[in-house]
Design a protein around this motif. Sequence first.
Motif, PDB file in Angstrom:
ATOM      1  N   LYS A 229       0.018  -0.897   0.087  1.00 26.14           N
ATOM      2  CA  LYS A 229      -0.227   0.171  -0.129  1.00 26.14           C
ATOM      3  C   LYS A 229       0.840   0.954  -0.161  1.00 26.14           C
ATOM      4  CE  LYS A 229      -2.094  -1.081   4.080  1.00 26.14           C
ATOM      5  NZ  LYS A 229      -2.083  -2.586   3.970  1.00 26.14           N
TER       6      LYS A 229
ATOM      7  N   TYR B 278      -2.157   5.337   2.300  1.00 26.73           N
ATOM      8  CA  TYR B 278      -3.344   4.731   1.262  1.00 26.73           C
ATOM      9  C   TYR B 278      -4.659   4.392   1.982  1.00 26.73           C
ATOM     10  CZ  TYR B 278      -5.997   2.871  -2.026  1.00 26.73           C
ATOM     11  OH  TYR B 278      -6.938   2.193  -2.966  1.00 26.73           O
ATOM     12  N   GLU B 279      -4.271   3.442   3.033  1.00 32.89           N
ATOM     13  CA  GLU B 279      -4.836   2.790   4.722  1.00 32.89           C
ATOM     14  C   GLU B 279      -5.914   4.057   4.962  1.00 32.89           C
ATOM     15  OE1 GLU B 279      -5.191  -0.584   6.687  1.00 32.89           O
ATOM     16  OE2 GLU B 279      -3.617  -0.169   6.357  1.00 32.89           O
TER      17      GLU B 279
ATOM     18  N   GLU C 144      -9.701   4.509   5.552  1.00 32.79           N
ATOM     19  CA  GLU C 144     -10.445   4.707   6.724  1.00 32.79           C
ATOM     20  C   GLU C 144     -11.371   5.868   6.173  1.00 32.79           C
ATOM     21  OE1 GLU C 144      -7.793   4.467   9.364  1.00 32.79           O
ATOM     22  OE2 GLU C 144      -8.101   1.950   9.319  1.00 32.79           O
TER      23      GLU C 144
ATOM     24  N   ASP D 238     -14.148  -3.066   2.421  1.00 30.47           N
ATOM     25  CA  ASP D 238     -12.444  -3.230   2.972  1.00 30.47           C
ATOM     26  C   ASP D 238     -11.806  -2.932   1.522  1.00 30.47           C
ATOM     27  OD1 ASP D 238     -13.176  -3.768   5.324  1.00 30.47           O
ATOM     28  OD2 ASP D 238     -12.977  -5.664   4.920  1.00 30.47           O
ATOM     29  N   LEU D 239     -10.400  -2.391   1.581  1.00 23.80           N
ATOM     30  CA  LEU D 239      -9.629  -2.376   0.556  1.00 23.80           C
ATOM     31  C   LEU D 239      -9.045  -3.594   0.663  1.00 23.80           C
ATOM     32  CD1 LEU D 239      -6.912   0.523   1.755  1.00 23.80           C
ATOM     33  CD2 LEU D 239      -8.460   0.571   0.074  1.00 23.80           C
TER      34      LEU D 239
END
Length: 370
Positions: free
Chosen positions: A249, A253-254, A258, A365-366
């Motif tokens: 990732k 990014y995460e 979120e 979710d990713l």
Amino acid sequence: MSNSPENIYSTRLARLRARMAEVGTDLVAVGPTSNMAWLAGVSAHGDERPVMVLVTRDHAAFLMPALNENSVRQHTDLPFYCWVDADGPQDALETMLADFGLNRDGVSVAVDEAMRADFALLLLDALPAAKRQFLGETLGYLRCRKDETEYHQLKENALLTDACVTAAFASLKVGMTELEVVKFIDDFFAANGATTEFASVCFGVNGAFPHHDSGETRLEENMPLMIDLGCRKGGYPSDMTRSGYFGAKPEGYEAIAEIVESAVKAAIATAKPGVRASAVDDAARSAIAKAGYGENFLHRTGHGLGIDIHEHPYISASSDTVLEEGMVFSIEPGIYFAGRFGVRLEDIAIMRKDGVEILSDKPRDLIAAV
């Protein structure tokens, strides 16, 4: 009650007449558009020859080019007022209006905003004193509120799209182009009896374009990606967006994903019968703005979905639409960084008496592609 096509369309015609009585509309004019498909189950040949369905509280019939009469007759039992090229449509229309017994001096007519302008003007020239409006308060009002037959088709298509996006992410390999993934999506839908409504595959920096045209960009290691796609089956589309990554990732990014998910949840929590669409948009927008990325949310929160991929209600800051049971719309906030990546998460929702039901079963979710 039978769900045969004949019953569905007769029920819709009765609902339209009841709604016309409620709002004081004398005549509804529907062109060869998605409105005609919804009302009569007819997708008339579209060219310069005027064709329309006219509906009053007592009458309903087609103004129909004779060239198309026999073909269209297979799909409807409504009466036809036919005309031939040598004569033109004016006399047939005049006969039709006379048979309908309209008081032309005070008639209130709702005209299909999606029909050709020359078709609309043909009718309006025959009713010069008419009070004119579009279909929003009549047929449009009804189309916003999906029945169970429509719900089941939309649900089926959403689940098929769940499977497609899962398979598309699983198919990814280094060096694939965006267009190769689009081809995979096309083939998947075709194998399942559907057609691709659209597919936007966004590798890397292309995810920062909310409406990206897939091209020859190739997938590389450690690349973020986004896939926005929909199919059409049974006359109705689907629409969903999922974001993910290939390899590692990117930094931050995460955390951005979120925040986008928090905006989706805020919109879902706000969407209730009686709430304005603008309040749902504000809920999603506020969640992103509070995180410091308000200027990176570049579009409205959602759009209605039915026979058309984009239709009422629109979930935007300017929408005064009051949400009601049966309305179907997307919830799709996003955050976009030019030259880096974008994250959008989209689901289709139907309004129930206590809130929304999400049609997709696939988590937001990713998605890790490797």
